[in-house]
Design a protein around this motif. Structure first.
Motif, PDB file in Angstrom:
ATOM      1  N   TYR A   1       0.660  -1.160   0.035  1.00 18.90           N
ATOM      2  CA  TYR A   1       0.012   0.025   0.189  1.00 18.90           C
ATOM      3  C   TYR A   1       0.876   1.095   0.068  1.00 18.90           C
ATOM      4  CZ  TYR A   1      -3.417   3.467   1.279  1.00 18.90           C
ATOM      5  OH  TYR A   1      -4.283   4.463   1.417  1.00 18.90           O
ATOM      6  N   ARG A   2       0.896   2.022  -1.043  1.00 16.67           N
ATOM      7  CA  ARG A   2       1.605   3.182  -1.103  1.00 16.67           C
ATOM      8  C   ARG A   2       0.819   4.355  -0.466  1.00 16.67           C
ATOM      9  NH1 ARG A   2       5.471   3.745  -5.278  1.00 16.67           N
ATOM     10  NH2 ARG A   2       5.529   5.925  -4.073  1.00 16.67           N
ATOM     11  N   ARG A   3       1.099   4.656   0.629  1.00 24.34           N
ATOM     12  CA  ARG A   3       0.290   5.499   1.526  1.00 24.34           C
ATOM     13  C   ARG A   3       0.718   7.177   1.244  1.00 24.34           C
ATOM     14  NH1 ARG A   3      -1.654   3.178   5.887  1.00 24.34           N
ATOM     15  NH2 ARG A   3      -1.173   1.175   6.314  1.00 24.34           N
ATOM     16  N   ASP A   4       1.962   7.297   0.487  1.00 26.56           N
ATOM     17  CA  ASP A   4       2.322   8.307   0.117  1.00 26.56           C
ATOM     18  C   ASP A   4       1.457   8.541  -1.297  1.00 26.56           C
ATOM     19  OD1 ASP A   4       3.629   6.222  -1.156  1.00 26.56           O
ATOM     20  OD2 ASP A   4       5.316   7.514  -2.048  1.00 26.56           O
ATOM     21  N   LEU A   5       1.402   7.691  -2.143  1.00 23.47           N
ATOM     22  CA  LEU A   5       0.551   8.026  -3.339  1.00 23.47           C
ATOM     23  C   LEU A   5      -1.031   8.429  -3.140  1.00 23.47           C
ATOM     24  CD1 LEU A   5       2.032   5.281  -5.629  1.00 23.47           C
ATOM     25  CD2 LEU A   5       2.835   7.821  -5.668  1.00 23.47           C
ATOM     26  N   ALA A   6      -1.330   7.607  -1.911  1.00 22.89           N
ATOM     27  CA  ALA A   6      -2.939   7.853  -1.597  1.00 22.89           C
ATOM     28  C   ALA A   6      -2.961   9.347  -1.115  1.00 22.89           C
ATOM     29  CB  ALA A   6      -3.420   6.771  -0.391  1.00 22.89           C
TER      30      ALA A   6
ATOM     31  N   SER B   1     -12.296   6.188  -1.879  1.00 24.87           N
ATOM     32  CA  SER B   1     -12.079   4.947  -2.646  1.00 24.87           C
ATOM     33  C   SER B   1     -11.058   5.425  -3.779  1.00 24.87           C
ATOM     34  CB  SER B   1     -13.521   4.530  -3.138  1.00 24.87           C
ATOM     35  OG  SER B   1     -14.184   4.089  -2.240  1.00 24.87           O
ATOM     36  N   GLN B   2     -11.053   6.489  -4.324  1.00 17.90           N
ATOM     37  CA  GLN B   2     -10.096   6.796  -5.458  1.00 17.90           C
ATOM     38  C   GLN B   2      -8.891   6.826  -4.773  1.00 17.90           C
ATOM     39  OE1 GLN B   2     -11.103  10.204  -7.754  1.00 17.90           O
ATOM     40  NE2 GLN B   2     -13.403   9.843  -7.378  1.00 17.90           N
ATOM     41  N   CYS B   3      -8.558   7.512  -3.752  1.00 21.01           N
ATOM     42  CA  CYS B   3      -7.126   7.721  -2.748  1.00 21.01           C
ATOM     43  C   CYS B   3      -6.779   6.365  -2.635  1.00 21.01           C
ATOM     44  CB  CYS B   3      -7.671   8.692  -1.810  1.00 21.01           C
ATOM     45  SG  CYS B   3      -8.116  10.410  -1.835  1.00 21.01           S
ATOM     46  N   LEU B   4      -7.595   5.607  -2.058  1.00 21.35           N
ATOM     47  CA  LEU B   4      -7.057   4.026  -1.669  1.00 21.35           C
ATOM     48  C   LEU B   4      -6.684   3.335  -2.863  1.00 21.35           C
ATOM     49  CD1 LEU B   4      -9.852   3.075   0.816  1.00 21.35           C
ATOM     50  CD2 LEU B   4      -7.786   3.611   1.407  1.00 21.35           C
ATOM     51  N   PHE B   5      -7.485   3.334  -4.197  1.00 25.89           N
ATOM     52  CA  PHE B   5      -7.001   2.835  -5.169  1.00 25.89           C
ATOM     53  C   PHE B   5      -5.742   3.352  -5.833  1.00 25.89           C
ATOM     54  CE2 PHE B   5      -7.732   2.105  -9.998  1.00 25.89           C
ATOM     55  CZ  PHE B   5      -7.555   0.908 -10.139  1.00 25.89           C
ATOM     56  N   ALA B   6      -5.476   4.905  -5.711  1.00 25.94           N
ATOM     57  CA  ALA B   6      -4.314   5.526  -6.058  1.00 25.94           C
ATOM     58  C   ALA B   6      -3.177   5.114  -5.408  1.00 25.94           C
ATOM     59  CB  ALA B   6      -4.408   7.134  -5.900  1.00 25.94           C
ATOM     60  N   GLY B   7      -3.429   4.555  -4.075  1.00 23.66           N
ATOM     61  CA  GLY B   7      -2.151   3.768  -3.287  1.00 23.66           C
ATOM     62  C   GLY B   7      -1.973   2.350  -3.506  1.00 23.66           C
TER      63      GLY B   7
ATOM     64  N   SER C   1     -19.849  -0.410  -2.037  1.00 24.77           N
ATOM     65  CA  SER C   1     -18.807  -0.137  -1.055  1.00 24.77           C
ATOM     66  C   SER C   1     -18.051   0.755  -1.573  1.00 24.77           C
ATOM     67  CB  SER C   1     -18.024  -1.436  -0.517  1.00 24.77           C
ATOM     68  OG  SER C   1     -17.631  -1.878  -1.839  1.00 24.77           O
ATOM     69  N   TRP C   2     -17.932   1.174  -2.971  1.00 28.34           N
ATOM     70  CA  TRP C   2     -17.067   2.144  -3.508  1.00 28.34           C
ATOM     71  C   TRP C   2     -17.526   3.650  -3.141  1.00 28.34           C
ATOM     72  CZ3 TRP C   2     -12.416   2.005  -6.303  1.00 28.34           C
ATOM     73  CH2 TRP C   2     -12.354   3.183  -6.731  1.00 28.34           C
ATOM     74  N   ALA C   3     -18.838   3.767  -3.033  1.00 30.25           N
ATOM     75  CA  ALA C   3     -19.407   5.357  -3.305  1.00 30.25           C
ATOM     76  C   ALA C   3     -20.352   5.493  -1.791  1.00 30.25           C
ATOM     77  CB  ALA C   3     -20.482   5.231  -4.483  1.00 30.25           C
ATOM     78  N   VAL C   4     -20.816   4.526  -1.116  1.00 28.53           N
ATOM     79  CA  VAL C   4     -21.558   4.795  -0.170  1.00 28.53           C
ATOM     80  C   VAL C   4     -20.775   4.690   1.337  1.00 28.53           C
ATOM     81  CG1 VAL C   4     -23.756   3.957   1.072  1.00 28.53           C
ATOM     82  CG2 VAL C   4     -23.619   3.780  -1.452  1.00 28.53           C
ATOM     83  N   ALA C   5     -20.956   5.648   2.288  1.00 27.65           N
ATOM     84  CA  ALA C   5     -20.222   5.938   3.469  1.00 27.65           C
ATOM     85  C   ALA C   5     -20.342   4.450   4.174  1.00 27.65           C
ATOM     86  CB  ALA C   5     -20.614   6.939   4.154  1.00 27.65           C
ATOM     87  N   ASP C   6     -21.547   4.061   4.608  1.00 25.70           N
ATOM     88  CA  ASP C   6     -21.890   2.932   5.417  1.00 25.70           C
ATOM     89  C   ASP C   6     -21.399   1.678   5.140  1.00 25.70           C
ATOM     90  OD1 ASP C   6     -22.937   2.404   8.283  1.00 25.70           O
ATOM     91  OD2 ASP C   6     -24.340   1.117   7.086  1.00 25.70           O
ATOM     92  N   ALA C   7     -21.671   1.601   3.560  1.00 30.02           N
ATOM     93  CA  ALA C   7     -21.051   0.432   2.770  1.00 30.02           C
ATOM     94  C   ALA C   7     -19.385   0.136   2.977  1.00 30.02           C
ATOM     95  CB  ALA C   7     -21.484   0.254   1.319  1.00 30.02           C
ATOM     96  N   LEU C   8     -18.810   0.997   2.559  1.00 27.34           N
ATOM     97  CA  LEU C   8     -17.369   1.095   2.868  1.00 27.34           C
ATOM     98  C   LEU C   8     -17.006   0.827   4.370  1.00 27.34           C
ATOM     99  CD1 LEU C   8     -14.523   1.292   1.503  1.00 27.34           C
ATOM    100  CD2 LEU C   8     -14.587   3.843   2.270  1.00 27.34           C
ATOM    101  N   GLN C   9     -17.605   1.361   5.318  1.00 27.97           N
ATOM    102  CA  GLN C   9     -17.309   0.913   6.667  1.00 27.97           C
ATOM    103  C   GLN C   9     -17.418  -0.405   6.868  1.00 27.97           C
ATOM    104  OE1 GLN C   9     -18.133  -0.208  10.590  1.00 27.97           O
ATOM    105  NE2 GLN C   9     -19.809   0.481   9.221  1.00 27.97           N
ATOM    106  N   ARG C  10     -18.561  -1.078   6.502  1.00 28.07           N
ATOM    107  CA  ARG C  10     -18.837  -2.501   6.717  1.00 28.07           C
ATOM    108  C   ARG C  10     -17.807  -3.098   5.916  1.00 28.07           C
ATOM    109  NH1 ARG C  10     -25.316  -3.127   5.824  1.00 28.07           N
ATOM    110  NH2 ARG C  10     -26.010  -0.925   6.952  1.00 28.07           N
ATOM    111  N   TYR C  11     -17.370  -2.905   4.598  1.00 27.73           N
ATOM    112  CA  TYR C  11     -16.477  -3.647   3.720  1.00 27.73           C
ATOM    113  C   TYR C  11     -15.107  -3.558   5.007  1.00 27.73           C
ATOM    114  CZ  TYR C  11     -13.854  -5.386  -0.161  1.00 27.73           C
ATOM    115  OH  TYR C  11     -13.014  -6.265  -1.047  1.00 27.73           O
ATOM    116  N   LEU C  12     -14.522  -2.422   5.099  1.00 31.99           N
ATOM    117  CA  LEU C  12     -13.527  -2.543   5.852  1.00 31.99           C
ATOM    118  C   LEU C  12     -13.439  -3.173   7.232  1.00 31.99           C
ATOM    119  CD1 LEU C  12     -12.327   1.315   5.354  1.00 31.99           C
ATOM    120  CD2 LEU C  12     -11.623  -0.574   4.185  1.00 31.99           C
ATOM    121  N   SER C  13     -14.687  -3.396   7.600  1.00 33.49           N
ATOM    122  CA  SER C  13     -15.034  -4.003   8.931  1.00 33.49           C
ATOM    123  C   SER C  13     -14.778  -5.622   8.944  1.00 33.49           C
ATOM    124  CB  SER C  13     -16.137  -3.633   9.593  1.00 33.49           C
ATOM    125  OG  SER C  13     -16.316  -2.404   9.845  1.00 33.49           O
TER     126      SER C  13
END
Length: 357
Positions: free
Chosen positions: A192-197, A224-230, A259-271
């Protein structure tokens, strides 16, 4: 007759602009003094004055406890639109405000920025335009907004859901060709390229990347775009309610997961625990986060998360500063007590993104 009417309209527009300019000047002064008292003479909206007073009071207390002292505040405004006069004689105006706040903390300084769009209603009285009402057009939380994708529950796969609406379409779905070989393989060899994210977050915080859809409620799409950029690999399932993926829009069809575009869905995905792909570990405190990590916000404390941010910097105490969209923000202090969306019931989830995917 038409010449007189044009002159009247020109005079009205000039008066409106003068009133808005005066408002911006007083808003900037209020942000410097962290008090709303100076706004009472030009704004008659008691609800707005009360909200603003509470927000500035929270901000003053937080800065004091952090040992952070405002050194400079800049407010720039752009008048987006003057609407037609409404039945009650009020004229609606759309206004974009760009705030930049410079703080000093333990011998060092940093600047935080945010963009807000407001709708003002102005009324003329005694030959002078005054501001009768003010409402944020888009905020981190849009109270009472029916169908707001950031506050709606995400269904199971066979459920029904109104997905986030895009502001505009792009003709070609966006994919990072360099990462295509890794889709769905989940090999634990992608760092994971944290600097790129973080760099991506700073590059696109105040304007949308045209390679992606820009959604009306854009905070999770942006994170999600930032995570993908990393280099976080997509889990492309082709199903809206599973995986974490984005392809764009084709033939009017929206091709991205909730999960890409909805706040609660991304939270669930990361959980959720998973063996590979984008995954994260919940941590207990903000100071445990690193660059490129994610914070999720539950404004009402009811278990539904309505906003996400990404860590892009740290203050002198090691506390995270975050970037976000919807209310576009850069290097904003993580707790969002300066937001109208914040309530005493606000709860947070802190996610440390895996170092290897």
């Amino acid at each position: 007759m038409s010449g007189r009417k044009s002159a009247d309209l020109g005079g009205m527009a000039e008066g409106l602009r003068a009133a808005v300019h005066d408002y911006v000047k007083h808003v900037n002064q209020a942000e410097i003094e962290l008090k709303a008292d100076g706004l009472t003479g030009i704004v008659s909206d008691c609800d707005y004055l009360a909200r603003t007073g509470r927000r500035l009071s929270r901000l003053e207390e937080r800065d004091r406890l952090r040992g952070a002292y405002p050194e400079r505040h800049e407010s720039r405004a752009r008048l987006l639109h003057i609407g037609a006069t409404e039945r009650d004689g009020e004229v609606p105006v759309r206004l974009e405000l760009h705030f930049k706040r410079t703080l000093a903390q333990r011998g060092a300084g940093y600047a935080e920025e945010r963009l807000e769009t407001e709708r003002l209603w102005l009324a003329e009285a005694n030959g002078r335009w005054q501001i009768a009402r003010i409402e944020p057009e888009i905020a981190e939380r849009r109270s009472g907004a029916s169908g707001d994708p950031e506050t709606e529950d995400v269904p199971q796969e066979n459920g029904r859901f109104q997905p986030p609406q895009a502001v505009k379409s792009v003709s070609v779905p966006y994919l990072n060709d360099d990462l295509l070989p890794y889709f769905n393989q989940h090999r634990p060899s992608i760092p994971y390229r944290r600097d790129l994210a973080a760099a991506y977050a700073d590059r696109w915080w105040q304007q949308p990347n045209p390679a992606y859809e820009n959604m009306q409620v854009n905070c999770t799409n942006y994170v999600s775009q930032c995570l993908f950029a990393g280099h976080a690999p997509m889990n492309y399932t082709g199903k809206r309610a599973s995986g974490w993926w984005y392809k764009g829009r084709s033939g009017g069809q929206e091709l991205w997961s909730y999960s890409w575009a909805v706040a609660d869905a991304l939270q669930r995905y990361l959980s959720a625990a998973r063996a590979g792909g984008l995954r994260a570990t919940p941590v207990d405190a903000p100071w445990q986060l690193k660059l490129g990590d994610v914070i999720c916000y539950d404004w009402e404390g009811d278990g539904r998360y309505g906003h996400n941010t990404i860590v892009t910097a740290f203050d002198r105490e090691g506390m995270p500063l975050v970037n976000a969209n919807t209310v576009s923000s850069r290097h904003r202090y993580w707790d969002y007590r300066d937001s109208y969306a914040w309530t005493p019931r606000t709860r947070y989830r802190f996610f440390h993104i895996a170092d290897l995917f």
